[in-house]
Design a protein around this motif. Structure first.
Motif, short mmCIF file in Angstrom:
data_model
loop_
_atom_site.label_atom_id
_atom_site.label_comp_id
_atom_site.label_asym_id
_atom_site.label_seq_id
_atom_site.Cartn_x
_atom_site.Cartn_y
_atom_site.Cartn_z
N LEU A 163 6.19 -5.72 -1.73
CA LEU A 163 5.30 -4.55 -1.80
C LEU A 163 6.10 -3.29 -2.13
CD1 LEU A 163 3.15 -5.41 1.34
CD2 LEU A 163 2.33 -5.41 -1.02
N THR A 212 6.05 -1.29 -5.97
CA THR A 212 5.66 0.13 -5.98
C THR A 212 6.59 0.93 -6.88
OG1 THR A 212 4.69 -0.01 -3.76
CG2 THR A 212 5.41 2.17 -4.51
N ASP A 242 -2.35 -5.48 -5.31
CA ASP A 242 -1.90 -6.03 -4.04
C ASP A 242 -2.20 -7.53 -4.01
OD1 ASP A 242 -1.41 -6.68 -1.38
OD2 ASP A 242 -2.12 -4.75 -0.64
N THR A 259 1.95 -7.35 -9.93
CA THR A 259 1.72 -7.73 -8.55
C THR A 259 2.97 -8.38 -7.96
OG1 THR A 259 0.10 -8.79 -7.08
CG2 THR A 259 0.81 -10.06 -9.01
#
Length: 430
Positions: A123, A127, A144, A182
């Motif tokens: 994650l 980003t 996500d 993703t």
């Protein structure tokens, strides 16, 4: 539908690597439909250490490790973007979510707590990568994976709900024009609890996307030019395999070859989606391709090494045969404790297994076996597996090293050696 690309942690290990990724996508006329990205560098290891600290009695080490993780990622953001960027704010939000997850799950079983911790590496990395691609003019939508890949609740090795996952991915792809980016490795239950697909599972994530989106191909970008017939870091004359079949790639992955995650190939094979392995450092180099048809890799000898092996000699305590009932019981216990038989040989009253030397899992397995079975254990071993060994190849590789156990078939030969007797550098005979 364009291809799916997957980039591992080495390709985004720091700010310079993320810049290089952006240049690769910009300069080489590459137009993937979606990117799957791993955690940066050694972040997964850092998160595993953070988890251990969170489950300990002293709060200090946990805070120190969390701050180190924060500093590492914010340093990359400050190098790539102006101070106070949206990427920094997004990283801070994710780190707060990670901290809150520890407080919520500190008393949960370890596998569940693991998934609520270690999945944050992807994650955080995605980003940064999504923000950079948008910064350089490549329209990118951060997605996500917890909202896309639906799994069961088997933490650390979750099973995929293929129907629901395909529905969600196809809906997203139909609605979105931008490049989709993703995370690899993670998903979530239908109720939204984060899960992971198994260590190094980002390749599998990319295969899930390729399968569900009916992509014409999947490309996995590595720091090597393709698939080799031995680990180039261990064998001084390893050779690249330009083409091999799904079946051969599965065999080599199952025996421990590290280029492709073992779960990656089945969803590709079901739809005959070719897999390409190529180098982000040398994008013009000849890649390796894996598909339905056999290639040179299905005929050449391939050598796979596994270190840190433990050999178990298992016999029924009541002098029974090691029959189907005993085999089923022992192998069931192996699966229950999350262990894989890297070497398996059965005799009338003895089953020999080589497994990875995971101290906690091995101790739990031995506790369940003892009583009904006699178990002898030998540690500190290295397993050599040779696909398509040919006449005398295994012996040439073995030299005068002492052999602890061995077995051979027409296509695969295996030997176990004491690790301290093995060479530091191996050489394939000409």
């Amino acid at each position: 539908m364009p291809e799916i690309y997957k980039f591992g942690g080495a390709s985004i290990k720091d700010a310079e690597a993320i810049r290089r990724l952006g240049e690769l996508l910009s300069r080489h006329d590459l137009h993937p439909r979606a990117l799957v990205v791993s955690a940066m560098g050694k972040t997964t290891n850092a998160l595993e250490a953070l988890l251990d600290a969170a489950r300990g009695d002293e709060p200090g080490p946990y805070r120190e490790r969390l701050e180190a993780l924060r500093d590492d990622h914010l340093a990359v953001a400050k190098t790539l973007f102006d101070s106070g960027s949206a990427a920094e704010a997004d990283l801070e939000r994710l780190l707060e979510e990670l901290d809150a997850a520890h407080r919520a799950h500190c008393d949960a079983p370890y596998p569940m707590h693991y998934d609520q911790t270690v999945g944050f590496g992807e994650l955080l990395s995605t980003t940064l990568v999504a923000a950079w691609l948008n910064e350089i003019g490549l329209p990118t939508r951060w997605c996500d994976a917890r909202e896309l890949i639906v799994t069961d609740d088997h933490h650390q090795a979750a099973g995929v709900d293929w129907r629901e996952t395909c529905n969600r991915l196809q809906t997203l792809a139909n609605e979105e024009e931008a490049l989709l980016l993703t995370q690899g490795f993670i998903g979530a239950t239908a109720g939204g609890t984060m899960t992971t697909l198994g260590r190094e599972g980002s390749d599998f994530s990319a295969a899930i996307l390729a399968h569900c989106l009916d992509a014409p191909g999947l490309t996995i970008w590595k720091d090597v030019t393709g698939v080799f017939n031995a680990d180039p870091g261990r064998f001084d004359n390893a050779r690249q395999l330009e083409r091999l079949s799904y079946a051969e790639a599965v065999e080599q992955s199952w025996h421990g070859a590290k280029v492709i995650h073992p779960r990656t190939l089945a969803p590709l094979q079901r739809k005959a989606i070719p897999l390409t392995v190529r180098s982000f450092l040398e994008p013009g180099a000849t890649p390796s391709r894996i598909g339905p048809e056999p290639g040179d890799g299905d005929r050449q000898p391939a050598c796979i090494l596994r270190d840190d092996q433990r050999l178990l000699d298992i016999s029924p305590a009541d002098f029974r045969f090691m029959d189907e009932a005993c085999l089923g019981e022992v192998l069931g216990l192996l699966a229950r404790h999350g262990l894989h038989a890297n070497y398996l040989a059965c005799e009338a009253m003895r089953l020999r297994l080589a497994i990875n030397d995971d101290a906690a899992k091995c101790a739990a397995l031995l506790a369940d076996l003892r009583g009904d079975y006699r178990v002898e254990c030998r540690e500190g071993l290295t397993l050599l597996t040779v696909r398509h060994p040919g006449d005398g190849l295994l012996q040439l590789l073995s030299g005068d090293m002492p052999v602890v156990a061995e077995q051979c078939s027409a296509t695969t030969a295996q030997r176990l050696f004491p690790s301290d007797a093995c060479p530091t550098a191996w050489h394939l005979p000409d």
